[in-house]
Design a protein around this motif. Structure first.
Motif, PDB file in Angstrom:
ATOM      1  N   VAL A 163      -7.673 -13.139   2.131  1.00  0.00           N
ATOM      2  CA  VAL A 163      -9.107 -13.040   1.826  1.00  0.00           C
ATOM      3  C   VAL A 163      -9.930 -13.877   2.805  1.00  0.00           C
ATOM      4  O   VAL A 163     -10.989 -13.439   3.285  1.00  0.00           O
ATOM      5  CB  VAL A 163      -9.370 -13.485   0.372  1.00  0.00           C
ATOM      6  CG1 VAL A 163     -10.873 -13.499   0.081  1.00  0.00           C
ATOM      7  CG2 VAL A 163      -8.654 -12.557  -0.604  1.00  0.00           C
ATOM      8  N   LYS A 174     -10.223 -12.294   6.365  1.00  0.00           N
ATOM      9  CA  LYS A 174     -11.116 -11.129   6.342  1.00  0.00           C
ATOM     10  C   LYS A 174     -12.572 -11.569   6.162  1.00  0.00           C
ATOM     11  O   LYS A 174     -13.492 -10.982   6.753  1.00  0.00           O
ATOM     12  CB  LYS A 174     -10.704 -10.173   5.223  1.00  0.00           C
ATOM     13  CG  LYS A 174      -9.388  -9.453   5.514  1.00  0.00           C
ATOM     14  CD  LYS A 174      -8.996  -8.519   4.403  1.00  0.00           C
ATOM     15  CE  LYS A 174      -7.648  -7.878   4.696  1.00  0.00           C
ATOM     16  NZ  LYS A 174      -7.659  -7.068   5.919  1.00  0.00           N
ATOM     17  N   ASP A 227      -6.831  -7.552  10.822  1.00  0.00           N
ATOM     18  CA  ASP A 227      -6.054  -6.998   9.706  1.00  0.00           C
ATOM     19  C   ASP A 227      -4.557  -7.157   9.957  1.00  0.00           C
ATOM     20  O   ASP A 227      -3.812  -7.631   9.092  1.00  0.00           O
ATOM     21  CB  ASP A 227      -6.393  -5.517   9.522  1.00  0.00           C
ATOM     22  CG  ASP A 227      -5.483  -4.862   8.502  1.00  0.00           C
ATOM     23  OD1 ASP A 227      -5.533  -5.240   7.321  1.00  0.00           O
ATOM     24  OD2 ASP A 227      -4.686  -3.986   8.900  1.00  0.00           O
ATOM     25  N   TYR A 268     -10.719  -2.172  -4.602  1.00  0.00           N
ATOM     26  CA  TYR A 268     -11.124  -2.905  -3.402  1.00  0.00           C
ATOM     27  C   TYR A 268     -11.421  -1.964  -2.240  1.00  0.00           C
ATOM     28  O   TYR A 268     -12.452  -2.088  -1.564  1.00  0.00           O
ATOM     29  CB  TYR A 268     -10.010  -3.890  -3.034  1.00  0.00           C
ATOM     30  CG  TYR A 268     -10.164  -4.554  -1.681  1.00  0.00           C
ATOM     31  CD1 TYR A 268     -10.910  -5.709  -1.533  1.00  0.00           C
ATOM     32  CD2 TYR A 268      -9.538  -4.022  -0.542  1.00  0.00           C
ATOM     33  CE1 TYR A 268     -11.041  -6.324  -0.302  1.00  0.00           C
ATOM     34  CE2 TYR A 268      -9.664  -4.623   0.689  1.00  0.00           C
ATOM     35  CZ  TYR A 268     -10.415  -5.779   0.806  1.00  0.00           C
ATOM     36  OH  TYR A 268     -10.552  -6.376   2.028  1.00  0.00           O
ATOM     37  N   THR A 269     -10.532  -1.011  -1.976  1.00  0.00           N
ATOM     38  CA  THR A 269     -10.688  -0.145  -0.802  1.00  0.00           C
ATOM     39  C   THR A 269     -11.938   0.738  -0.897  1.00  0.00           C
ATOM     40  O   THR A 269     -12.725   0.779   0.064  1.00  0.00           O
ATOM     41  CB  THR A 269      -9.432   0.711  -0.592  1.00  0.00           C
ATOM     42  OG1 THR A 269      -8.291  -0.149  -0.518  1.00  0.00           O
ATOM     43  CG2 THR A 269      -9.528   1.515   0.682  1.00  0.00           C
ATOM     44  N   SER A 287       0.829  -1.205   0.000  1.00  0.00           N
ATOM     45  CA  SER A 287       0.000   0.000   0.000  1.00  0.00           C
ATOM     46  C   SER A 287       0.865   1.257   0.000  1.00  0.00           C
ATOM     47  O   SER A 287       0.537   2.257  -0.650  1.00  0.00           O
ATOM     48  CB  SER A 287      -0.926   0.005   1.229  1.00  0.00           C
ATOM     49  OG  SER A 287      -1.838  -1.059   1.168  1.00  0.00           O
ATOM     50  N   ALA A 314     -11.486  -4.389   6.428  1.00  0.00           N
ATOM     51  CA  ALA A 314     -11.287  -4.264   4.984  1.00  0.00           C
ATOM     52  C   ALA A 314      -9.917  -3.730   4.583  1.00  0.00           C
ATOM     53  O   ALA A 314      -9.619  -3.657   3.395  1.00  0.00           O
ATOM     54  CB  ALA A 314     -12.371  -3.347   4.400  1.00  0.00           C
ATOM     55  N   CYS A 315      -9.075  -3.324   5.554  1.00  0.00           N
ATOM     56  CA  CYS A 315      -7.749  -2.805   5.184  1.00  0.00           C
ATOM     57  C   CYS A 315      -7.050  -3.790   4.242  1.00  0.00           C
ATOM     58  O   CYS A 315      -6.963  -4.984   4.543  1.00  0.00           O
ATOM     59  CB  CYS A 315      -6.892  -2.603   6.434  1.00  0.00           C
ATOM     60  SG  CYS A 315      -7.422  -1.198   7.437  1.00  0.00           S
ATOM     61  N   PRO A 316      -6.527  -3.317   3.089  1.00  0.00           N
ATOM     62  CA  PRO A 316      -6.022  -4.228   2.049  1.00  0.00           C
ATOM     63  C   PRO A 316      -4.555  -4.625   2.196  1.00  0.00           C
ATOM     64  O   PRO A 316      -4.005  -5.247   1.295  1.00  0.00           O
ATOM     65  CB  PRO A 316      -6.216  -3.393   0.770  1.00  0.00           C
ATOM     66  CG  PRO A 316      -5.983  -1.988   1.222  1.00  0.00           C
ATOM     67  CD  PRO A 316      -6.536  -1.911   2.630  1.00  0.00           C
ATOM     68  N   SER A 343      -6.691  -3.874  -5.939  1.00  0.00           N
ATOM     69  CA  SER A 343      -6.715  -3.150  -4.661  1.00  0.00           C
ATOM     70  C   SER A 343      -7.157  -1.700  -4.838  1.00  0.00           C
ATOM     71  O   SER A 343      -7.690  -1.087  -3.900  1.00  0.00           O
ATOM     72  CB  SER A 343      -5.344  -3.207  -3.986  1.00  0.00           C
ATOM     73  OG  SER A 343      -4.395  -2.471  -4.718  1.00  0.00           O
ATOM     74  N   LEU A 354      -3.567  -8.293   1.510  1.00  0.00           N
ATOM     75  CA  LEU A 354      -3.783  -8.699   0.121  1.00  0.00           C
ATOM     76  C   LEU A 354      -2.731  -8.095  -0.797  1.00  0.00           C
ATOM     77  O   LEU A 354      -2.167  -8.779  -1.666  1.00  0.00           O
ATOM     78  CB  LEU A 354      -5.185  -8.268  -0.326  1.00  0.00           C
ATOM     79  CG  LEU A 354      -5.584  -8.693  -1.731  1.00  0.00           C
ATOM     80  CD1 LEU A 354      -5.610 -10.209  -1.851  1.00  0.00           C
ATOM     81  CD2 LEU A 354      -6.948  -8.108  -2.093  1.00  0.00           C
ATOM     82  N   VAL A 355      -2.440  -6.798  -0.600  1.00  0.00           N
ATOM     83  CA  VAL A 355      -1.474  -6.121  -1.467  1.00  0.00           C
ATOM     84  C   VAL A 355      -0.076  -6.699  -1.297  1.00  0.00           C
ATOM     85  O   VAL A 355       0.689  -6.800  -2.255  1.00  0.00           O
ATOM     86  CB  VAL A 355      -1.473  -4.598  -1.174  1.00  0.00           C
ATOM     87  CG1 VAL A 355      -0.370  -3.904  -1.951  1.00  0.00           C
ATOM     88  CG2 VAL A 355      -2.822  -3.999  -1.545  1.00  0.00           C
TER      89      VAL A 355
END
Length: 715
Positions: free
Chosen positions: A665, A668, A689, A324-325, A18, A361-363, A321, A366-367
């Motif tokens: 995923v 979350k 998260d 996504y956010t 991020s 939901a903080c990505p 992403s 995933l990132v």
């Protein structure tokens, strides 16, 4: 208008995908900035800059506004050279993220004490603590919004914390900010560990060298060494830069550079690499590369470039992403609005659950899932002599269906060797020794191989009187003690005297095996036959078996004559296409490519077009310039078995990526369900998260401990 020039900055505090996306987005908004490449794993920003439109100062100011610290190229290089010393240059509490953890934790403890002593002030105490704690993150969120990243991780966390304060959950808001700051610190520690692979490579090269000049030996900095300088390398010392041995003999441990665990004998004329360790004899080495251009420096540079380049899967995740956010914020808003408006739910309850959804939901996890695995895979490869130039190549290697090999110098050693000695008069040792006497001063590859074979067998080679005379294409003749002896072609021997039928049959049989036959003739008498061939590498058969076991087809593509190529192919049990001109070889690669991704393995010189045409080009080459620069991957140990290890490493990395995505995923998803059913608090949401990010990073770091099976020849 000035032409754009390259700019590379080291970025401190950039510890997740991020972060990299925020910086990349900000740079894209600046005029005169192009070809932007941001790597959180390497901690670097590289771009092309037109300083007439945007200055470097402006770029650095934008980076600082986002909460990161830029270092110029010179400062970054100095920091890297001083890596061992700089590790301890400051106390742990002076780190900005450590101070942030201490500050947010201290504010929470202070609020707890005040609330315990004065219960009536509880809400105000926790609210003030939460507001002060969230300010640094909110400031970064606002800066990110102005620079094109309104939906950053800091935005999600700041909105959730401020919302919690607004609905009277200030205590949880303060805990959330504290836990978020701990999560950022953990990300920093994980990223630093991933970067230690590069630091370890840099640390292989000694800081000083013993330079010999005018008969005296002086200690100098490695950076002062110039091409042509002579250095003394004592037993136990590391070699300071690439060069060639001019005096002395020893064994050198090249494992730090190539991963080869067996020490290599070095004599005058042998090449040595920076960072390798001299074992038991003093060597004098003539420097051939300056410090900035030695093997270690080139490997470090190429691994850093590889980490900066994004794999296709990483680009997909990055693109996802970006949507996504904001999508997650819409979902959180729906969680807040729909139940109260449509079903009469309690506003406070669903606002709380919506804020928890924001935190879940903080990505970050995933990132980070793909680049963390790619960085670990690249570092593991470099440590094992497998140099891979980027995530795209690493990703493709795991999907290849076919591996095409060049023959000479790839599957074979690249030089002829004596395979058979047949004595027609006297013994095999006599025939080989007399041939070696004739070929004693030759530069011809066949003659050199005969001399080498005699040395290997410790034969007593007779003395030749006078210089040898050569008839090009036929024979070399020299006078030995008792007669003139010629080493030549079978045709030359037939001209001296007719060949017996059984001898002619033997010659034909040897040539059918792809061998070159030379005759040893004394006067008009044929004394013996010597057969030579460029033999397969000792690990070639094992390497091909490993590829076939992995479900990959193998084929030899060579311009050599069909008889020789087919003989080698039979010995190694693989398909062959011989007598291919360069255009024909490219056509064959294109044909095979239609069936799926193909890797081409060559020596990195005459195979350059084929390497470029393949899905992935793999160069054999022991650290040479060509091997490091021609293809997408290089095998520093010159082993065919390492091709299978490349595939194995790629597949392990791809598997790790999918594991990371599943963790990110899946975790979350589970916490989203528990949130909707009221089972998740705000602090549990932020732990979900942070926990996902830590799990993904830890899983990626497992690749650094990946152990490749030992080569078959050592089993």
């Amino acid at each position: 208008m000035a032409a754009a020039s390259p700019l590379k900055l080291k970025i401190e505090g950039m510890d997740c995908g991020s972060c990299a996306l925020k910086i990349e987005t900000a740079m894209k908004r600046l005029p005169g900035v192009s070809e932007i490449s941001v790597s959180y794993t390497a901690g670097t920003l590289a771009l092309q800059l037109d300083e007439d439109r945007t200055s470097q100062t402006t770029i650095e100011e934008k980076i600082r506004a986002l909460g990161y610290k830029p270092l110029g190229a010179a400062a970054a290089a100095a920091e890297r050279r001083a890596a061992p010393e700089s590790d301890d240059k400051s106390a742990w509490w002076q780190d900005e993220k450590v101070r942030l953890v201490l500050a947010t934790g201290g504010l929470f403890v202070l609020a707890f004490i005040v609330a315990s002593l004065f219960p009536a002030t509880e809400r105000w105490a926790y609210s003030i603590a939460a507001i002060l704690s969230v300010l640094p993150f909110a400031r970064r969120a606002v800066a990110g919004a102005f620079e094109g990243s309104p939906f950053s991780v800091e935005t999600l966390m700041s909105v959730a914390a401020i919302g919690a304060i607004a609905i009277g959950q200030a205590e949880e808001a303060a805990v959330v900010v504290f836990l978020f700051s701990i999560g950022e610190l953990l990300e920093t520690l994980a990223a630093d560990r991933a970067r230690k692979g590069i630091k370890a490579l840099v640390d292989l090269v000694p800081r000083v060298a013993l330079r010999e000049r005018d008969g005296a030996v002086e200690q100098v900095s490695v950076e002062e060494l110039a091409i042509g300088d002579i250095v003394v390398v004592r037993p136990g010392d590391r070699i300071p830069s690439d060069g060639a041995v001019i005096d002395g003999s020893s064994e050198v441990n090249e494992a730090p550079v190539t991963g080869e665990s067996v020490p290599v004998a070095k004599q005058p004329g042998a090449s040595v690499y920076a960072g390798s360790i001299n074992a038991n004899g003093e060597l004098r080495v003539e420097i051939s590369h300056v410090a900035a251009d030695n093997t270690i420096s080139r490997i470090v540079h190429m691994v850093e470039e590889a980490q900066e380049s994004k794999a296709p899967m990483a680009r997909v995740i990055d693109d996802f992403s970006r949507w996504y956010t904001p999508g997650a914020m819409v979902v959180a808003l729906l969680v807040i609005l729909v139940p109260p408006l449509a079903f009469g739910g309690d506003w406070m309850t669903w606002v709380y659950r919506g804020l928890a959804t924001l935190l879940i939901a903080c990505p970050c996890a995933l990132v980070i899932s793909t680049p963390a695995a790619i960085a670990s895979g690249l570092a593991t490869g470099a440590r094992n002599g497998l140099l891979i130039k980027g995530g795209a190549a690493l990703e493709t290697l795991g999907k290849i269906r076919t591996v095409a090999f060049d023959k000479t110098g790839t599957l074979t050693l690249g030089r002829p060797q004596v395979t058979d000695v047949i004595a027609l008069v006297g013994s095999e040792e006599d025939v080989l020794a007399r041939a070696a006497a004739v070929e004693g001063n030759t530069t011809h590859p066949l003659g050199a191989a005969i001399v080498e074979a005699a040395k290997t067998r410790n034969l007593d080679v007779p003395k030749a009187f006078g210089g040898a005379t050569a008839v090009p294409g036929k024979a070399v003749t020299a006078r030995l003690k008792n007669a003139f002896v010629s080493v030549g072609s079978p045709r030359f021997a037939a001209e001296q005297a007719p060949l017996a039928e059984d001898v002619a049959a033997r010659i034909t049989a040897l040539e059918t095996e792809g061998k070159t036959v030379v005759t040893v003739v004394s006067g008009a008498v044929l004394e013996g036959l010597i057969a030579l061939r460029d033999e397969p590498r000792t690990d070639a058969a094992a390497g091909l078996r490993a590829l076939k076991a992995a479900g990959i087809e193998t084929v030899m593509l060579t311009g050599d004559n069909a008889r020789t190529a087919e003989a080698i192919a039979r010995q190694l049990q693989l398909d062959v296409k011989a007598e291919l001109l360069p255009d024909a070889k490219l056509q064959e690669i294109a044909r095979l490519k239609q069936r799926g991704p193909i890797a081409m393995v060559g020596d990195g010189i005459n195979d350059a077009p084929a390497l470029a045409a393949a899905s992935v080009g793999v160069a054999m080459g022991g650290g040479t310039d060509v091997a490091l620069e021609t293809a997408e991957a290089a095998l520093l140990r010159n082993r065919v078995t390492d091709v299978a290890k490349l595939v194995s490493l790629s597949r392990a990395t791809l598997g790790n990526i999918w594991q990371n995505i599943t963790i990110a995923v899946g975790l979350k998803g589970v916490f989203l369900l528990t949130t909707l059913f009221g089972m998740t608090t705000l602090w549990m949401a932020i732990l979900a998260d942070t926990g996902a990010t830590v799990l993904v990073t830890a899983n990626a770091l497992r690749l650094l401990r990946l152990r490749q099976p030992e080569d078959a020849e050592r089993a």
